[in-house]
Scaffold this motif. Structure first.
Motif, PDB file in Angstrom:
ATOM      1  N   ASP A   1      -1.768  -3.515 -14.502  1.00  0.00           N
ATOM      2  CA  ASP A   1      -0.517  -3.813 -15.169  1.00  0.00           C
ATOM      3  C   ASP A   1       0.679  -3.351 -14.343  1.00  0.00           C
ATOM      4  O   ASP A   1       0.547  -2.559 -13.418  1.00  0.00           O
ATOM      5  N   PHE A   2       1.860  -3.850 -14.724  1.00  0.00           N
ATOM      6  CA  PHE A   2       3.086  -3.388 -14.090  1.00  0.00           C
ATOM      7  C   PHE A   2       3.277  -1.918 -14.421  1.00  0.00           C
ATOM      8  O   PHE A   2       2.926  -1.461 -15.504  1.00  0.00           O
ATOM      9  N   VAL A   3       3.830  -1.178 -13.484  1.00  0.00           N
ATOM     10  CA  VAL A   3       4.004   0.257 -13.637  1.00  0.00           C
ATOM     11  C   VAL A   3       5.358   0.652 -13.057  1.00  0.00           C
ATOM     12  O   VAL A   3       5.798   0.110 -12.048  1.00  0.00           O
ATOM     13  N   SER A   4       6.014   1.610 -13.698  1.00  0.00           N
ATOM     14  CA  SER A   4       7.275   2.124 -13.167  1.00  0.00           C
ATOM     15  C   SER A   4       6.972   3.137 -12.065  1.00  0.00           C
ATOM     16  O   SER A   4       5.840   3.632 -11.947  1.00  0.00           O
ATOM     17  N   ALA A   5       7.968   3.444 -11.286  1.00  0.00           N
ATOM     18  CA  ALA A   5       7.792   4.444 -10.227  1.00  0.00           C
ATOM     19  C   ALA A   5       7.387   5.781 -10.828  1.00  0.00           C
ATOM     20  O   ALA A   5       6.522   6.481 -10.284  1.00  0.00           O
ATOM     21  N   GLN A   6       7.985   6.152 -11.950  1.00  0.00           N
ATOM     22  CA  GLN A   6       7.649   7.432 -12.571  1.00  0.00           C
ATOM     23  C   GLN A   6       6.224   7.448 -13.117  1.00  0.00           C
ATOM     24  O   GLN A   6       5.519   8.450 -13.000  1.00  0.00           O
ATOM     25  N   GLU A   7       5.791   6.338 -13.717  1.00  0.00           N
ATOM     26  CA  GLU A   7       4.408   6.256 -14.190  1.00  0.00           C
ATOM     27  C   GLU A   7       3.436   6.342 -13.019  1.00  0.00           C
ATOM     28  O   GLU A   7       2.411   7.022 -13.104  1.00  0.00           O
TER      29      GLU A   7
ATOM     30  N   LEU B   1       7.592  -1.977  -0.140  1.00  0.00           N
ATOM     31  CA  LEU B   1       6.570  -2.973  -0.479  1.00  0.00           C
ATOM     32  C   LEU B   1       7.211  -4.201  -1.127  1.00  0.00           C
ATOM     33  O   LEU B   1       6.813  -5.334  -0.860  1.00  0.00           O
ATOM     34  N   ALA B   2       8.207  -3.982  -1.964  1.00  0.00           N
ATOM     35  CA  ALA B   2       8.918  -5.098  -2.597  1.00  0.00           C
ATOM     36  C   ALA B   2       9.683  -5.903  -1.554  1.00  0.00           C
ATOM     37  O   ALA B   2       9.649  -7.139  -1.562  1.00  0.00           O
ATOM     38  N   ASP B   3      10.366  -5.213  -0.646  1.00  0.00           N
ATOM     39  CA  ASP B   3      11.125  -5.892   0.412  1.00  0.00           C
ATOM     40  C   ASP B   3      10.217  -6.755   1.277  1.00  0.00           C
ATOM     41  O   ASP B   3      10.617  -7.818   1.747  1.00  0.00           O
ATOM     42  N   ASP B   4       8.986  -6.277   1.504  1.00  0.00           N
ATOM     43  CA  ASP B   4       8.025  -7.005   2.337  1.00  0.00           C
ATOM     44  C   ASP B   4       7.265  -8.077   1.551  1.00  0.00           C
ATOM     45  O   ASP B   4       6.434  -8.783   2.115  1.00  0.00           O
ATOM     46  N   GLY B   5       7.507  -8.173   0.237  1.00  0.00           N
ATOM     47  CA  GLY B   5       6.828  -9.169  -0.586  1.00  0.00           C
ATOM     48  C   GLY B   5       5.404  -8.789  -0.945  1.00  0.00           C
ATOM     49  O   GLY B   5       4.619  -9.641  -1.361  1.00  0.00           O
TER      50      GLY B   5
ATOM     51  N   ILE C   1       8.639   3.917  -1.043  1.00  0.00           N
ATOM     52  CA  ILE C   1       7.493   3.074  -0.667  1.00  0.00           C
ATOM     53  C   ILE C   1       7.464   1.806  -1.525  1.00  0.00           C
ATOM     54  O   ILE C   1       7.235   0.709  -1.010  1.00  0.00           O
ATOM     55  N   LEU C   2       7.702   1.940  -2.821  1.00  0.00           N
ATOM     56  CA  LEU C   2       7.723   0.762  -3.691  1.00  0.00           C
ATOM     57  C   LEU C   2       8.818  -0.213  -3.259  1.00  0.00           C
ATOM     58  O   LEU C   2       8.605  -1.427  -3.235  1.00  0.00           O
ATOM     59  N   GLN C   3       9.985   0.298  -2.889  1.00  0.00           N
ATOM     60  CA  GLN C   3      11.059  -0.575  -2.433  1.00  0.00           C
ATOM     61  C   GLN C   3      10.671  -1.281  -1.142  1.00  0.00           C
ATOM     62  O   GLN C   3      10.906  -2.473  -0.969  1.00  0.00           O
TER      63      GLN C   3
ATOM     64  N   ILE D   1       9.771  -2.267 -12.701  1.00  0.00           N
ATOM     65  CA  ILE D   1       8.329  -2.046 -12.774  1.00  0.00           C
ATOM     66  C   ILE D   1       7.669  -2.895 -11.692  1.00  0.00           C
ATOM     67  O   ILE D   1       8.164  -3.947 -11.325  1.00  0.00           O
ATOM     68  N   TYR D   2       6.544  -2.413 -11.175  1.00  0.00           N
ATOM     69  CA  TYR D   2       5.928  -2.972  -9.970  1.00  0.00           C
ATOM     70  C   TYR D   2       4.458  -3.282 -10.209  1.00  0.00           C
ATOM     71  O   TYR D   2       3.782  -2.596 -10.966  1.00  0.00           O
ATOM     72  N   ARG D   3       3.969  -4.297  -9.456  1.00  0.00           N
ATOM     73  CA  ARG D   3       2.552  -4.649  -9.534  1.00  0.00           C
ATOM     74  C   ARG D   3       2.164  -5.466  -8.317  1.00  0.00           C
ATOM     75  O   ARG D   3       2.918  -6.312  -7.857  1.00  0.00           O
ATOM     76  N   ARG D   4       0.978  -5.190  -7.794  1.00  0.00           N
ATOM     77  CA  ARG D   4       0.384  -6.074  -6.790  1.00  0.00           C
ATOM     78  C   ARG D   4      -0.214  -7.231  -7.552  1.00  0.00           C
ATOM     79  O   ARG D   4      -0.977  -7.040  -8.481  1.00  0.00           O
TER      80      ARG D   4
END
Length: 162
Positions: free
Chosen positions: A54-60, A84-88, A80-82, A101-104
């Motif tokens: 699932d999607f997760v926040s940086a704090q989670e 990874l997001a910048d690199d798609g 690191i999340l930023q 919130i972030y997810r692969r």
């Protein structure tokens, strides 16, 4: 957050200094090719994202890592999340509260998500009707190269039953 791994895209890595590796990255704003150091912390963050559905926040994610004895600062998780997001390499949404919130994702091309407001479960969807509508509306107004983001929030079947 559940524990079934998501498939990820592989990236060739060249050996780097002292326990890290250098991976190719997209050209920077100056057009030059750059490299991303693959550190112990970056491996921990990407490994965690591979295990979470699932999607997760940086704090989670930070709490998840610390619960498993990974020593990564919250600031490093955000950085690191930023990256990874910048690199798609990860998708980023805004939760109902406006938090990133972030997810692969399993799908590497353009897609959208249905996200449960209660448990965070996410379903990847393709929406050809939305793609056609976006292109038509942009063309009607003389816009070219339209892009868009569509995320749908609701309650998943399990949360709807409770």
């Amino acid at each position: 957050m559940s524990g079934t791994p998501d498939p990820t895209r592989s990236t060739a890595q060249a050996a780097g200094p002292a326990g890290s590796a250098a991976a190719p990255s997209a050209p920077g704003s100056d057009g030059r090719e750059g490299t991303v150091r693959v550190t112990r912390q970056r491996r921990a963050v990407t490994g965690a994202l591979e295990q979470l559905d699932d999607f997760v926040s940086a704090q989670e994610l930070y709490r998840w890592l610390h619960d498993r004895d990974h020593r990564v600062s919250l600031a490093t998780v955000y950085r690191i999340l930023q990256s990874l997001a910048d690199d798609g390499d990860v998708d980023v949404l805004r939760s109902g509260e406006g938090e990133a919130i972030y997810r692969r994702c399993e799908v590497t091309g353009h897609h959208h998500h249905l996200v449960c407001r209660q448990c965070g479960r996410a379903v990847e969807i393709e929406a050809p009707i939305v793609e056609a509508w976006t292109a038509r509306i942009a063309a009607e107004h003389g816009f070219t190269e339209p892009s868009h983001t569509v995320e749908i929030f609701g309650l998943c079947p399990d949360c709807s039953r409770t």
